[in-house]
Design a protein around this motif. Structure first.
Motif, PDB file in Angstrom:
ATOM      1  N   ASP A  72       0.858  -1.188   0.000  1.00 53.23           N
ATOM      2  CA  ASP A  72       0.000   0.000   0.000  1.00 53.23           C
ATOM      3  C   ASP A  72       0.899   1.245   0.000  1.00 53.23           C
ATOM      4  O   ASP A  72       1.476   1.619   1.019  1.00 53.23           O
TER       5      ASP A  72
ATOM      6  N   ARG B 268       0.269   4.135   2.608  1.00 51.49           N
ATOM      7  CA  ARG B 268       0.619   3.956   4.020  1.00 51.49           C
ATOM      8  C   ARG B 268       2.129   3.802   4.258  1.00 51.49           C
ATOM      9  O   ARG B 268       2.637   4.130   5.320  1.00 51.49           O
TER      10      ARG B 268
ATOM     11  N   GLU C  10       2.920   0.463   9.926  1.00 54.87           N
ATOM     12  CA  GLU C  10       1.961   1.294   9.198  1.00 54.87           C
ATOM     13  C   GLU C  10       0.836   0.473   8.573  1.00 54.87           C
ATOM     14  O   GLU C  10      -0.001   1.016   7.864  1.00 54.87           O
TER      15      GLU C  10
ATOM     16  N   ALA D 202       1.014  -1.412   6.061  1.00 54.16           N
ATOM     17  CA  ALA D 202       1.095  -1.110   4.628  1.00 54.16           C
ATOM     18  C   ALA D 202       1.233  -2.356   3.766  1.00 54.16           C
ATOM     19  O   ALA D 202       1.439  -2.248   2.557  1.00 54.16           O
TER      20      ALA D 202
END
Lengths: 108, 287
Positions: free
Chosen positions: B66, B69, B111, B113
């Protein structure tokens, strides 16, 4: 331009390592500053998986624009190099780094 | 329930020949389950026909990056034991073929992510022919990891079918897929060829099974070809040879036509019966 050679040694006389991911050394030549530098890649043999992408990542971190090697990287490593815009020249196995560079210049 | 793995070191020694014929022979007497676990090149379906009961696509979980993020801290790169993540400039690349779905990067990313998402890796097909329940494990072309699919196929079959005997047609070789296929077996039957190459790879498999502490027996296939080293070795080490399938052009021709040897070569029924009785007298495992 920064050029990387996959080699079995640390100077211009070193033979090109036909392997990409598990090459013993990376020889770096900067044709603007005319400086030669070698990077020890032998620790890659500790890794059982993903040698190709790892060596490719190393090359991208070194800000290389051209790779001169033997058999060439596999699919995963090629994706990494492509993403970073590294040009790949294969078929230089069995030459010394010096001769490989001369051949590259003559074919440019 | 008894799980019988038919394995070999070398390819082409007769695993599928044995598995399909043995399953068909047992099916004449009682319910039996056959699993084709050679997920990279399943071929039992050439011999076992029947009603298609179900088909299930199988997935594995891999992280998806991601970009919004991610702070590019690089923790995921050093965490991954399989080097399935690579950082290129301002991007994290994920290599699904290298990922072993351990979740470490995903769980430990501060995060969040790297959420895990599923990707298809292959399919399991259930074919039923009266007493014989057949499950095929088939990996998608280009997919590199057979192990997760092999383990899923075993679970799938266990939920769908109940029989006293389950036969595994294993992948060749001694690498991870072969280990995964034999690891829960109560008995491994090695299909072995009496040739120098066959004998060499038989010994590799024997070392592997000793390491895994698996009991095993041998069926010599193409008996009468090659030499006597394999048989002498088994006699000397007291490794049970439970059947010998003769080297015969007629058997090979019928096999090449996709026929079961039970239907075409009556002389083999006693050999399959011997294997069946060897399996029968194994101690029951009530797990």
């Amino acid at each position: 331009m920064k050029i990387a050679f996959t080699t079995k040694g640390t100077d211009w006389d070193a033979e090109i390592d036909p392997r990409f991911g598990r090459t013993e050394y990376l020889l770096l030549y900067d044709d603007e500053t005319k400086t030669l530098q070698s990077i020890d890649n032998r620790e890659i043999n500790q890794k059982q998986h993903g040698a190709g992408p790892q060596t490719a990542q190393k090359i991208t971190e070194l800000d290389v624009q051209l790779l001169i090697t033997g058999n060439g990287p596999g699919g995963n490593a090629a994706m990494v190099l492509e993403k970073a815009g590294v040009r790949i020249l294969t078929g230089y196995a069995n030459l010394s780094a010096k001769d490989a560079y001369q051949r590259f210049l003559s074919e440019k | 329930m008894k799980k019988i793995a038919i394995a070999s070191g070398k390819g082409g020694t007769g695993k599928t020949f044995l598995s399909t014929n043995l399953a068909a022979w047992i099916a004449q007497k009682e319910a039996v389950t056959l699993l084709d676990l050679d997920a990279e090149a399943p071929n039992c379906h050439l011999f076992i026909k029947g009603e298609r009961k179900s088909e299930a696509i199988q997935y594995k979980m891999i992280p998806h990056w991601d970009a919004q993020r991610c702070t590019l801290c690089g923790d995921c790169l050093s965490l991954c034991h399989f080097n399935a993540l690579v950082k290129v400039q301002q991007e994290i690349m994920v290599f699904p073929q290298l990922c072993h779905s351990c979740y470490a990067c995903s769980e430990l990313c501060l995060e969040a992510a790297l959420p895990m998402k599923k990707i298809p890796i292959g399919r399991i097909t259930h074919i039923q022919n009266r007493n014989l329940a057949f499950f095929e494990s088939r990996l998608n072309i280009g997919e590199e990891q057979a192990v997760p699919l092999i383990s899923k196929t075993k679970k799938y079959a266990q939920n769908q079918s109940r029989s006293e005997i389950t036969i595994y047609d294993c992948p060749p070789g001694t690498a991870c897929p072969a280990v995964e296929a034999v690891k829960d077996a109560h008995l491994v039957i090695l299909a072995a060829e009496p040739t120098p190459f066959g004998f060499h790879d038989f010994k590799l498999m024997m070392h592997l099974l000793n390491e895994l502490q698996k009991p095993f027996a041998v069926v010599i296939n193409k008996y009468g070809s090659g030499d006597s080293h394999l048989e002498d070795f088994c006699l000397e080490r007291k490794i049970p040879i439970i059947a010998k399938i003769p080297h015969s052009r007629k058997i090979a021709e019928n096999y090449a036509r996709g026929k079961l040897a039970l239907d075409t070569n009556q002389e083999l029924t006693s050999e399959f019966d011997q294997i069946f009785h060897f399996i029968r007298q194994l101690k029951r495992d009530e797990e």
